[in-house]
Design a protein around this motif. Sequence first.
Motif, PDB file in Angstrom:
ATOM      1  N   TYR A 398      -5.448  21.465   5.916  1.00 39.14           N
ATOM      2  CA  TYR A 398      -6.007  22.027   4.680  1.00 39.14           C
ATOM      3  C   TYR A 398      -6.843  20.964   3.975  1.00 39.14           C
ATOM      4  O   TYR A 398      -6.394  19.827   3.821  1.00 39.14           O
ATOM      5  N   ALA A 399      -8.016  21.383   3.573  1.00 36.43           N
ATOM      6  CA  ALA A 399      -8.850  20.433   2.827  1.00 36.43           C
ATOM      7  C   ALA A 399      -8.953  20.894   1.382  1.00 36.43           C
ATOM      8  O   ALA A 399      -8.971  22.097   1.108  1.00 36.43           O
ATOM      9  N   PHE A 400      -9.016  19.923   0.488  1.00 37.59           N
ATOM     10  CA  PHE A 400      -9.266  20.237  -0.927  1.00 37.59           C
ATOM     11  C   PHE A 400     -10.510  19.480  -1.361  1.00 37.59           C
ATOM     12  O   PHE A 400     -10.588  18.258  -1.195  1.00 37.59           O
ATOM     13  N   VAL A 401     -11.472  20.245  -1.823  1.00 40.05           N
ATOM     14  CA  VAL A 401     -12.704  19.605  -2.290  1.00 40.05           C
ATOM     15  C   VAL A 401     -12.970  20.114  -3.708  1.00 40.05           C
ATOM     16  O   VAL A 401     -12.312  21.037  -4.181  1.00 40.05           O
ATOM     17  N   LYS A 523       4.716   5.774  12.448  1.00 36.79           N
ATOM     18  CA  LYS A 523       5.667   6.601  11.687  1.00 36.79           C
ATOM     19  C   LYS A 523       5.745   8.012  12.265  1.00 36.79           C
ATOM     20  O   LYS A 523       6.787   8.662  12.207  1.00 36.79           O
ATOM     21  N   ASN A 524       4.633   8.472  12.801  1.00 36.67           N
ATOM     22  CA  ASN A 524       4.565   9.792  13.417  1.00 36.67           C
ATOM     23  C   ASN A 524       5.041  10.883  12.451  1.00 36.67           C
ATOM     24  O   ASN A 524       5.966  11.647  12.738  1.00 36.67           O
ATOM     25  N   PRO A 525       4.379  10.997  11.286  1.00 35.32           N
ATOM     26  CA  PRO A 525       4.868  11.934  10.269  1.00 35.32           C
ATOM     27  C   PRO A 525       4.597  13.397  10.636  1.00 35.32           C
ATOM     28  O   PRO A 525       3.684  13.675  11.417  1.00 35.32           O
ATOM     29  N   GLN A 526       5.381  14.289  10.017  1.00 34.39           N
ATOM     30  CA  GLN A 526       5.144  15.713  10.295  1.00 34.39           C
ATOM     31  C   GLN A 526       4.172  16.327   9.292  1.00 34.39           C
ATOM     32  O   GLN A 526       3.582  17.360   9.545  1.00 34.39           O
ATOM     33  N   LEU A 527       4.067  15.675   8.130  1.00 41.01           N
ATOM     34  CA  LEU A 527       3.064  16.099   7.147  1.00 41.01           C
ATOM     35  C   LEU A 527       2.193  14.883   6.839  1.00 41.01           C
ATOM     36  O   LEU A 527       2.708  13.805   6.550  1.00 41.01           O
ATOM     37  N   LEU A 528       0.889  15.104   6.947  1.00 42.91           N
ATOM     38  CA  LEU A 528      -0.029  13.987   6.729  1.00 42.91           C
ATOM     39  C   LEU A 528      -0.889  14.284   5.502  1.00 42.91           C
ATOM     40  O   LEU A 528      -1.461  15.374   5.394  1.00 42.91           O
ATOM     41  N   ILE A 529      -0.952  13.320   4.593  1.00 47.82           N
ATOM     42  CA  ILE A 529      -1.776  13.513   3.383  1.00 47.82           C
ATOM     43  C   ILE A 529      -2.850  12.428   3.387  1.00 47.82           C
ATOM     44  O   ILE A 529      -2.533  11.238   3.360  1.00 47.82           O
ATOM     45  N   LEU A 530      -4.081  12.850   3.446  1.00 43.58           N
ATOM     46  CA  LEU A 530      -5.188  11.880   3.447  1.00 43.58           C
ATOM     47  C   LEU A 530      -5.955  12.071   2.142  1.00 43.58           C
ATOM     48  O   LEU A 530      -6.596  13.108   1.941  1.00 43.58           O
ATOM     49  N   ASP A 531      -5.831  11.125   1.254  1.00 49.88           N
ATOM     50  CA  ASP A 531      -6.476  11.263  -0.056  1.00 49.88           C
ATOM     51  C   ASP A 531      -7.672  10.324  -0.121  1.00 49.88           C
ATOM     52  O   ASP A 531      -7.516   9.132  -0.366  1.00 49.88           O
ATOM     53  N   GLU A 532      -8.844  10.878   0.097  1.00 50.28           N
ATOM     54  CA  GLU A 532     -10.086  10.083   0.094  1.00 50.28           C
ATOM     55  C   GLU A 532      -9.936   8.884   1.027  1.00 50.28           C
ATOM     56  O   GLU A 532     -10.390   7.781   0.691  1.00 50.28           O
ATOM     57  N   ALA A 533      -9.314   9.110   2.189  1.00 49.43           N
ATOM     58  CA  ALA A 533      -8.959   7.986   3.065  1.00 49.43           C
ATOM     59  C   ALA A 533     -10.173   7.206   3.558  1.00 49.43           C
ATOM     60  O   ALA A 533     -10.057   6.020   3.880  1.00 49.43           O
ATOM     61  N   THR A 534     -11.323   7.847   3.623  1.00 52.88           N
ATOM     62  CA  THR A 534     -12.486   7.123   4.171  1.00 52.88           C
ATOM     63  C   THR A 534     -13.584   6.927   3.135  1.00 52.88           C
ATOM     64  O   THR A 534     -14.652   6.408   3.460  1.00 52.88           O
ATOM     65  N   GLU A 544     -16.091   5.970  12.500  1.00 52.30           N
ATOM     66  CA  GLU A 544     -15.107   5.420  13.449  1.00 52.30           C
ATOM     67  C   GLU A 544     -13.682   5.707  12.964  1.00 52.30           C
ATOM     68  O   GLU A 544     -12.839   6.180  13.718  1.00 52.30           O
ATOM     69  N   VAL A 545     -13.460   5.431  11.664  1.00 56.96           N
ATOM     70  CA  VAL A 545     -12.113   5.633  11.125  1.00 56.96           C
ATOM     71  C   VAL A 545     -11.761   7.125  11.143  1.00 56.96           C
ATOM     72  O   VAL A 545     -10.626   7.512  11.423  1.00 56.96           O
ATOM     73  N   GLN A 546     -12.775   7.964  10.861  1.00 59.99           N
ATOM     74  CA  GLN A 546     -12.547   9.406  10.868  1.00 59.99           C
ATOM     75  C   GLN A 546     -12.040   9.861  12.241  1.00 59.99           C
ATOM     76  O   GLN A 546     -11.157  10.711  12.340  1.00 59.99           O
ATOM     77  N   ARG A 564     -16.631  13.632   0.674  1.00 62.11           N
ATOM     78  CA  ARG A 564     -17.660  13.820   1.704  1.00 62.11           C
ATOM     79  C   ARG A 564     -17.274  14.994   2.586  1.00 62.11           C
ATOM     80  O   ARG A 564     -16.254  14.954   3.276  1.00 62.11           O
ATOM     81  N   LEU A 565     -18.104  16.005   2.554  1.00 59.53           N
ATOM     82  CA  LEU A 565     -17.748  17.242   3.249  1.00 59.53           C
ATOM     83  C   LEU A 565     -17.732  17.046   4.764  1.00 59.53           C
ATOM     84  O   LEU A 565     -17.083  17.806   5.491  1.00 59.53           O
ATOM     85  N   SER A 566     -18.437  16.012   5.236  1.00 59.24           N
ATOM     86  CA  SER A 566     -18.453  15.749   6.683  1.00 59.24           C
ATOM     87  C   SER A 566     -17.040  15.533   7.219  1.00 59.24           C
ATOM     88  O   SER A 566     -16.754  15.860   8.366  1.00 59.24           O
ATOM     89  N   THR A 567     -16.157  15.011   6.383  1.00 60.85           N
ATOM     90  CA  THR A 567     -14.832  14.634   6.870  1.00 60.85           C
ATOM     91  C   THR A 567     -13.872  15.815   6.976  1.00 60.85           C
ATOM     92  O   THR A 567     -12.779  15.672   7.499  1.00 60.85           O
ATOM     93  N   ILE A 568     -14.279  16.974   6.449  1.00 53.54           N
ATOM     94  CA  ILE A 568     -13.324  18.103   6.454  1.00 53.54           C
ATOM     95  C   ILE A 568     -13.845  19.269   7.293  1.00 53.54           C
ATOM     96  O   ILE A 568     -13.277  20.364   7.273  1.00 53.54           O
ATOM     97  N   LYS A 569     -14.936  18.983   8.000  1.00 46.91           N
ATOM     98  CA  LYS A 569     -15.597  20.045   8.793  1.00 46.91           C
ATOM     99  C   LYS A 569     -14.612  20.786   9.696  1.00 46.91           C
ATOM    100  O   LYS A 569     -14.684  21.985   9.857  1.00 46.91           O
ATOM    101  N   ASN A 570     -13.677  20.051  10.309  1.00 48.19           N
ATOM    102  CA  ASN A 570     -12.796  20.667  11.303  1.00 48.19           C
ATOM    103  C   ASN A 570     -11.482  21.195  10.732  1.00 48.19           C
ATOM    104  O   ASN A 570     -10.624  21.626  11.499  1.00 48.19           O
ATOM    105  N   CYS A 571     -11.326  21.134   9.428  1.00 44.85           N
ATOM    106  CA  CYS A 571     -10.045  21.603   8.852  1.00 44.85           C
ATOM    107  C   CYS A 571      -9.930  23.123   8.987  1.00 44.85           C
ATOM    108  O   CYS A 571     -10.929  23.855   8.911  1.00 44.85           O
TER     109      CYS A 571
END
Length: 615
Positions: A398-401, A523-534, A544-546, A564-571
């Motif tokens: 899920y992406a939030f923009v 850690k191999n988490p089951q829920l991942l939260i990426l907050d402006e990670a890149t 690269e990081v994406q 950056r909308l490029s980072t959520i294209k595949n959500c």
Amino acid sequence: MADFKQLAEAKVLEKLNSEKNGRGYRKMLGAYFKNHRLKMFTILFLAMITSALAVSAPLVMREIMSNLQGQSTSKFIIWNFGWKEWIYVQLGMYVVLGTSVYFLNLNVGMLGKNIEQYLRNEALKGLIMQDISYYSDKKIGEILTKIGADTWIVGEQTQNIPTLILMAFFNFVGSSVVLMTIDWKLGLIAVGLVGIGVGAILIFFGRIKRWIIKLRTTITYVNGDVTDRIATIRLIKASGTEVYEKQRFRDLHVEFMQVVKSFFTRLSAVLTCGFLAVMSLQLIILSSAYGLYHNNDAQLYVIATSFLSGLGTLTSPIYQVLRILFGYMMSDECTKRVFQIIDAPSRVDGNYFNDSAKEIKKLDKGIIFKDVVFNYPEDPSKNVLPKFNFTFEKGKSYAFVGETGSGKSTISKLLLRFYDPTEGEVLINEEDNLKDIKLKSYLDLVGYVEQEPQIIFGNVKDNIRYTTPWKTDEEVIEAAKKVNLHELIMSWPLGYDTILGERGFMLSGGQKQRLVIARMFLKNPQLLILDEATSALDNIVEKEVQAELEKLMEGRTSVVIAHRLSTIKNCDQINVLAPGQGVVQTGSFEELKDKPGHFKRLYDAGKMREKEVVA
Ligand SMILES: Nc1ncnc2c1ncn2[C@@H]1O[C@H](COP(=O)(O)OP(=O)(O)OP(=O)(O)O)[C@@H](O)[C@H]1O
């Protein structure tokens, strides 16, 4: 700088008004001794011996002098002692006195350090258990002053205060008895005068409290300011404001020194009065002795010498009371300040000590935001999320923009339980209220990557396995390989044992972010939260990081917050937030990009920049 003076004044008033609420030094020490009775009795016993021996010195001195004058041979229990024997008694007393002073110092020294450590641990525990909003309005330097300097002052004073109190009491009572025994008239004059002196000091010290609060408030403010400036050293360096900052620090300390001067002017005045009182006392006693015994030289000589020796012990409570009061007031103020941290209630209780709270072993169903309404407790009048219902299905992304301030990061803070919803519930596995479960068991299943990578002081290995300390070196290396960091790490002389600077200075932004992603792989988490990670990275490094992040997201429930909308294209699902309105649009990237509405506006606005990356 004028506001600084007002601030210190306002804080003093606030402090004096709320005085009754704080846990002070006396209560803290009482509670400590309640749990450490043996320590208390040992100190009491040693102080009694020390003081008993110190006060009986004049009696032995009188015996030596009388014997030297050939006046008498005194009986000590059953033996007749001459002056030589009395000297042996005196020497024996010194040996016992030395031993008891040694053990007394050892015990009170340890007591001080134990109390300091106890306060520091409690304060650190309090800080760690605090919710995140506690840190919103506090300067780190102010907190550090309380943890470092205030606990140190309490520890140092504790080394002196209990012994001084006991010594002052025993010295006063003991030497009063001894001096009265030697000569009751002179003894009465001396005891009365010392009593008046101690009373005057007590009255004066009631007035000095205000200055002690002011002194601590001022130094806390100065330390807070200095730490804050050091933390923003990059801004100073980039702005060339070194000279301005140097002058600013100087001005800040001028204000501080004014408070210090006012304080010491008052303290010196009272110390001088104490000194003069002791001096006059000796003069008064000697004159009185002369008045009473000038007809009998031998008696005058014996009484004057033994009285002068005893006066030292009798007047010592004057200095001791001064030191006790100063130390007590300082410690009381510092203890209250430390307890402000220890006793501050936390808005979020993670159920760390609640054995009946449920442990979450797996995230095998979705996460539901049920009727969630959220206002920050720091600004309760502003509604950030209006009534909000949302389901994060297991395994989907899920992406939030949305524009800045629309509440994107707020969603991640609610998912991490940095805050509880103002209304409604966050349901884990679609049924368990996040408030009611053991937070640690849930967070063990969650991975969080934010814009500012959190690198701790320590080596690379320990940084990568920060949340999973049981992982082996091989697993750490495997994780580093997944994010393309292995070769870089191996190029350093100490490899995985390289210590990363206090705030990760040795790594570039992209490398730091990769290290955090490696941590998540491990850690191999089951829920991942990426907050402006890149968002702090440039376009090439971001790409690269994406790629590493997308590997990490595979098969996990993911929440991506991005500008950056490029980072959520595949959500799987994109949600557009608007300030104060919650989710205003939902769909896939392809569905939303051409549909009139918020997302298209964001997309069009960023198109020029995004074009090269998205295409
Ligand atoms: N600790 C806080 N106390 C009070 N208000 C806050 C706090 N943190 C954020 N806010 C306010 O809540 C609103 C939403 O903030 P949030 O950080 O979720 O926005 P965002 O969409 O992530 O913004 P950005 O894209 O700029 O990061 C903003 O108006 C912000 O000013």
